[in-house]
Write a protein that holds these residues in place. Structure first.
Motif, PDB file in Angstrom:
ATOM      1  N   GLN A 152       0.832  -1.200   0.000  1.00 26.38           N
ATOM      2  CA  GLN A 152       0.000   0.000   0.000  1.00 26.38           C
ATOM      3  C   GLN A 152       0.870   1.255   0.000  1.00 26.38           C
ATOM      4  O   GLN A 152       0.605   2.205  -0.716  1.00 26.38           O
ATOM      5  CB  GLN A 152      -0.928   0.005   1.220  1.00 26.38           C
ATOM      6  CG  GLN A 152      -2.068  -0.972   1.112  1.00 26.38           C
ATOM      7  CD  GLN A 152      -2.882  -1.049   2.387  1.00 26.38           C
ATOM      8  OE1 GLN A 152      -2.392  -0.741   3.472  1.00 26.38           O
ATOM      9  NE2 GLN A 152      -4.132  -1.476   2.263  1.00 26.38           N
ATOM     10  N   CYS A 155       2.444   1.703  -3.447  1.00 28.48           N
ATOM     11  CA  CYS A 155       1.437   2.126  -4.438  1.00 28.48           C
ATOM     12  C   CYS A 155       1.061   3.595  -4.247  1.00 28.48           C
ATOM     13  O   CYS A 155       0.887   4.336  -5.225  1.00 28.48           O
ATOM     14  CB  CYS A 155       0.196   1.242  -4.346  1.00 28.48           C
ATOM     15  SG  CYS A 155       0.466  -0.421  -5.003  1.00 28.48           S
ATOM     16  N   GLU A 156       0.947   4.034  -2.988  1.00 27.69           N
ATOM     17  CA  GLU A 156       0.647   5.452  -2.726  1.00 27.69           C
ATOM     18  C   GLU A 156       1.767   6.338  -3.242  1.00 27.69           C
ATOM     19  O   GLU A 156       1.536   7.376  -3.852  1.00 27.69           O
ATOM     20  CB  GLU A 156       0.455   5.681  -1.220  1.00 27.69           C
ATOM     21  CG  GLU A 156      -0.869   5.165  -0.698  1.00 27.69           C
ATOM     22  CD  GLU A 156      -0.939   5.195   0.816  1.00 27.69           C
ATOM     23  OE1 GLU A 156      -0.065   5.844   1.439  1.00 27.69           O
ATOM     24  OE2 GLU A 156      -1.865   4.583   1.372  1.00 27.69           O
ATOM     25  N   ARG A 157       3.028   5.917  -2.979  1.00 27.39           N
ATOM     26  CA  ARG A 157       4.163   6.706  -3.467  1.00 27.39           C
ATOM     27  C   ARG A 157       4.163   6.747  -4.991  1.00 27.39           C
ATOM     28  O   ARG A 157       4.459   7.774  -5.605  1.00 27.39           O
ATOM     29  CB  ARG A 157       5.496   6.106  -2.984  1.00 27.39           C
ATOM     30  CG  ARG A 157       5.715   6.091  -1.489  1.00 27.39           C
ATOM     31  CD  ARG A 157       5.818   7.487  -0.855  1.00 27.39           C
ATOM     32  NE  ARG A 157       4.566   8.146  -0.604  1.00 27.39           N
ATOM     33  CZ  ARG A 157       3.727   7.835   0.368  1.00 27.39           C
ATOM     34  NH1 ARG A 157       3.998   6.857   1.181  1.00 27.39           N
ATOM     35  NH2 ARG A 157       2.606   8.507   0.521  1.00 27.39           N
ATOM     36  N   LEU A 158       3.819   5.612  -5.621  1.00 32.21           N
ATOM     37  CA  LEU A 158       3.788   5.552  -7.074  1.00 32.21           C
ATOM     38  C   LEU A 158       2.730   6.491  -7.636  1.00 32.21           C
ATOM     39  O   LEU A 158       2.977   7.212  -8.607  1.00 32.21           O
ATOM     40  CB  LEU A 158       3.522   4.114  -7.535  1.00 32.21           C
ATOM     41  CG  LEU A 158       3.486   3.881  -9.058  1.00 32.21           C
ATOM     42  CD1 LEU A 158       4.809   4.293  -9.680  1.00 32.21           C
ATOM     43  CD2 LEU A 158       3.200   2.419  -9.363  1.00 32.21           C
ATOM     44  N   ARG A 159       1.540   6.527  -6.988  1.00 33.50           N
ATOM     45  CA  ARG A 159       0.480   7.442  -7.452  1.00 33.50           C
ATOM     46  C   ARG A 159       0.929   8.892  -7.318  1.00 33.50           C
ATOM     47  O   ARG A 159       0.689   9.711  -8.202  1.00 33.50           O
ATOM     48  CB  ARG A 159      -0.807   7.203  -6.654  1.00 33.50           C
ATOM     49  CG  ARG A 159      -1.626   6.036  -7.171  1.00 33.50           C
ATOM     50  CD  ARG A 159      -3.024   6.043  -6.575  1.00 33.50           C
ATOM     51  NE  ARG A 159      -3.020   5.793  -5.150  1.00 33.50           N
ATOM     52  CZ  ARG A 159      -3.051   4.585  -4.609  1.00 33.50           C
ATOM     53  NH1 ARG A 159      -3.072   3.519  -5.368  1.00 33.50           N
ATOM     54  NH2 ARG A 159      -3.058   4.437  -3.300  1.00 33.50           N
ATOM     55  N   GLU A 160       1.592   9.217  -6.208  1.00 30.06           N
ATOM     56  CA  GLU A 160       2.099  10.578  -6.019  1.00 30.06           C
ATOM     57  C   GLU A 160       3.133  10.913  -7.087  1.00 30.06           C
ATOM     58  O   GLU A 160       3.143  12.003  -7.648  1.00 30.06           O
ATOM     59  CB  GLU A 160       2.741  10.718  -4.637  1.00 30.06           C
ATOM     60  CG  GLU A 160       1.738  10.711  -3.498  1.00 30.06           C
ATOM     61  CD  GLU A 160       2.417  10.701  -2.138  1.00 30.06           C
ATOM     62  OE1 GLU A 160       3.660  10.807  -2.081  1.00 30.06           O
ATOM     63  OE2 GLU A 160       1.698  10.575  -1.131  1.00 30.06           O
ATOM     64  N   TYR A 161       3.995   9.946  -7.381  1.00 31.24           N
ATOM     65  CA  TYR A 161       5.049  10.177  -8.369  1.00 31.24           C
ATOM     66  C   TYR A 161       4.437  10.373  -9.753  1.00 31.24           C
ATOM     67  O   TYR A 161       4.847  11.246 -10.509  1.00 31.24           O
ATOM     68  CB  TYR A 161       6.013   8.987  -8.362  1.00 31.24           C
ATOM     69  CG  TYR A 161       7.359   9.311  -8.989  1.00 31.24           C
ATOM     70  CD1 TYR A 161       8.388   9.833  -8.220  1.00 31.24           C
ATOM     71  CD2 TYR A 161       7.583   9.096 -10.336  1.00 31.24           C
ATOM     72  CE1 TYR A 161       9.617  10.140  -8.782  1.00 31.24           C
ATOM     73  CE2 TYR A 161       8.813   9.397 -10.912  1.00 31.24           C
ATOM     74  CZ  TYR A 161       9.830   9.914 -10.125  1.00 31.24           C
ATOM     75  OH  TYR A 161      11.023  10.226 -10.696  1.00 31.24           O
ATOM     76  N   GLU A 162       3.414   9.557 -10.087  1.00 28.97           N
ATOM     77  CA  GLU A 162       2.759   9.677 -11.392  1.00 28.97           C
ATOM     78  C   GLU A 162       2.073  11.023 -11.560  1.00 28.97           C
ATOM     79  O   GLU A 162       2.001  11.572 -12.653  1.00 28.97           O
ATOM     80  CB  GLU A 162       1.730   8.557 -11.557  1.00 28.97           C
ATOM     81  CG  GLU A 162       2.353   7.210 -11.852  1.00 28.97           C
ATOM     82  CD  GLU A 162       1.310   6.105 -11.926  1.00 28.97           C
ATOM     83  OE1 GLU A 162       0.234   6.277 -11.310  1.00 28.97           O
ATOM     84  OE2 GLU A 162       1.570   5.101 -12.591  1.00 28.97           O
ATOM     85  N   SER A 163       1.553  11.569 -10.456  1.00 28.86           N
ATOM     86  CA  SER A 163       0.827  12.843 -10.540  1.00 28.86           C
ATOM     87  C   SER A 163       1.764  14.045 -10.638  1.00 28.86           C
ATOM     88  O   SER A 163       1.324  15.154 -10.894  1.00 28.86           O
ATOM     89  CB  SER A 163      -0.096  13.012  -9.328  1.00 28.86           C
ATOM     90  OG  SER A 163       0.674  13.140  -8.149  1.00 28.86           O
ATOM     91  N   ASP A 164       3.070  13.817 -10.424  1.00 24.76           N
ATOM     92  CA  ASP A 164       4.052  14.900 -10.516  1.00 24.76           C
ATOM     93  C   ASP A 164       4.402  15.100 -11.986  1.00 24.76           C
ATOM     94  O   ASP A 164       5.151  14.331 -12.578  1.00 24.76           O
ATOM     95  CB  ASP A 164       5.302  14.548  -9.704  1.00 24.76           C
ATOM     96  CG  ASP A 164       6.289  15.705  -9.658  1.00 24.76           C
ATOM     97  OD1 ASP A 164       6.067  16.713 -10.376  1.00 24.76           O
ATOM     98  OD2 ASP A 164       7.280  15.606  -8.922  1.00 24.76           O
TER      99      ASP A 164
END
Length: 199
Positions: A152, A155-164
């Motif tokens: 989890q 995945c949260e870090r990945l979502r944050e990274y994708e939104s950058d």
């Protein structure tokens, strides 16, 4: 030029003509009409200003109404989310109560009631870790919890990274290269824990 401005121009031409002809009666009448037209012109200007102010106020009211609607929707969403959270908490508490009671029944050891100095869930967890029949189950549950928690987090870090939007595709590939191995480890841990449950 407005109708009043046109009328004033006409009246002032008449005033000049009456002045040059020495027609005092006509001059007095034209002066009276000029004063009335000037008053009407001022009133029209005041009405225009008032209409503009009312329009601005109406726009402000509309803006506030839209903001209130957005806030109300946000509050309703929060209420809904809080309701879901409370429901999840209640289900988790019931599951913990049921699981604790079952561990107590199987082991024949009393785990007590909820109080400020006693937590049946902790007692059941400790009992599950201490009793040989439960120790493997306890280990697998802890492994699953750790693996899920790590997955989890990643995945949260990945979502944050994708939104950058400032990140390039190369940066993204490098970052994913750092994330995939821990995710693979988590997946392996989950798989092994579940296999242990089938054995």
């Amino acid at each position: 030029m407005t109708d009043i401005e046109k009328a004033l121009a006409f009246v002032r031409e008449d005033i000049e003509m009456s002045t040059s002809l020495g027609d005092d009666d006509d001059l007095a009448e034209m002066r009276r009409i000029e004063v009335l037209l000037m008053k009407q012109e001022r009133m029209e200007a005041e009405w225009d200003a008032l209409r503009a102010e009312l329009k601005a106020m109406a726009e402000k009211v509309q803006e506030v109404a839209e903001r209130n609607k957005a806030l109300e929707e946000a509050v309703n969403k929060d209420d809904h989310d809080h309701g879901l959270t409370i429901g999840q908490r209640d289900r988790a508490e019931k599951f913990s109560d049921d699981l604790s009671a079952e561990i107590s029944r199987i082991s024949g050891v009393s785990i007590g009631e909820h109080s400020s100095i006693n937590c049946p869930w902790q007692n059941a967890l400790k009992l599950a870790a201490d009793v040989p029949e439960f120790s493997d189950l306890y280990r697998r549950i802890m492994t699953l919890e750790e693996a899920v928690s790590e997955a989890q987090f990643l995945c949260e870090r990945l979502r944050e990274y994708e939104s950058d939007s400032n990140q390039s595709d190369d940066d993204m590939r490098i970052w994913i290269g750092h994330v995939v191995p821990p995710l693979a480890r988590s997946e392996k841990a989950v798989s092994e824990a579940l296999k242990g449950g089938d054995a």
